[in-house]
Design an enzyme around this catalytic site. Sequence first.
Site, PDB file in Angstrom:
ATOM      1  N   LYS A 231       0.837  -1.205   0.000  1.00 55.36           N
ATOM      2  CA  LYS A 231       0.000   0.000   0.000  1.00 55.36           C
ATOM      3  C   LYS A 231       0.871   1.254   0.000  1.00 55.36           C
ATOM      4  CE  LYS A 231      -4.062  -1.926  -0.089  1.00 55.36           C
ATOM      5  NZ  LYS A 231      -5.103  -2.212   0.884  1.00 55.36           N
ATOM      6  N   ARG A 265      -3.930  -9.962   4.930  1.00 55.34           N
ATOM      7  CA  ARG A 265      -4.170 -10.109   3.490  1.00 55.34           C
ATOM      8  C   ARG A 265      -2.915  -9.616   2.775  1.00 55.34           C
ATOM      9  NH1 ARG A 265      -5.883  -7.052  -0.871  1.00 55.34           N
ATOM     10  NH2 ARG A 265      -7.141  -8.178  -2.411  1.00 55.34           N
TER      11      ARG A 265
END
Length: 286
Positions: A231, A265
């Site tokens: 991210k 995840r």
Amino acid sequence: MENHSSFINNHSLNCNGRLVDLSSPKIMGILNLTPDSFSDGGKFNNEKSALQHAEKILKDGGEIIDIGPQSTRPNAEFLSSDEEIRRIGTVISEIKKEFPEALISLDTFYAETVKFGFNEGIDLVNDISGGQFDEKMFDVVAETKLPYILMHVNPSYETMHEKLKFDDITLNVNQYFTKKTNELLQKGIKDIILDPGFGFGKTVEDQMKMINEVAFLGFGKYPLLIGISRKSFIYKPLGKSPLDINEETQKLHLKVLEQGAKILRVHDVAEAKKCILEWESSLVWE
């Protein structure tokens, strides 16, 4: 024997009649079927390579395979449910046939795609929209009786990446979780997993605050899924690429595990597995 970690909420999920115990954190490996995915460049968008990647996820220590037919990165191509279903094809049923022990989660915000996935054998629904992009989503999930991953996100597809500044991100996320879990419970959906929505419409500062306050998200009522892999709030401030932040990511994984996160995840399953084993071996028992 007493576990000196103060976060010992033990949750379990009913996945199609199979009880999944979350007392030990689980890894969800990402399998993108998208030609435009930001980080793996669509390497897995045909059936053979999807099966190979599913096998690698399981071999590296993942227990859940998260299949994503549509990219939700900023400026990604928007697909209809029909296009998602066409893109999935027989991937779900083939993985189930080849690896019956695998749990499959389907990353979609469409009720119709969930119906299709349920018939193909999925075990969890991973909806980035919190039921906000398709009003039929909660009803369909209730029909399937599958566990539902509820993510915090802005209210529409168009605004999901608009960076909002919250007075108190943790408070805001918890208010959203309270409202949405009440809606889900009213529909009879009891197996709920909470995802605070890293990478969706939040500033770097707010996301770092969330990392530090994971223990307070959801009040410990439901298992927490944390998705920080590759991210931008991690790599952009460092001036690095998404593929170049493994060390920093595992440090943050360790931090959220210490605060009770139950599912990670991730793209890099083997590294996350090492991190979980390191965390588990550091727990003090007496």
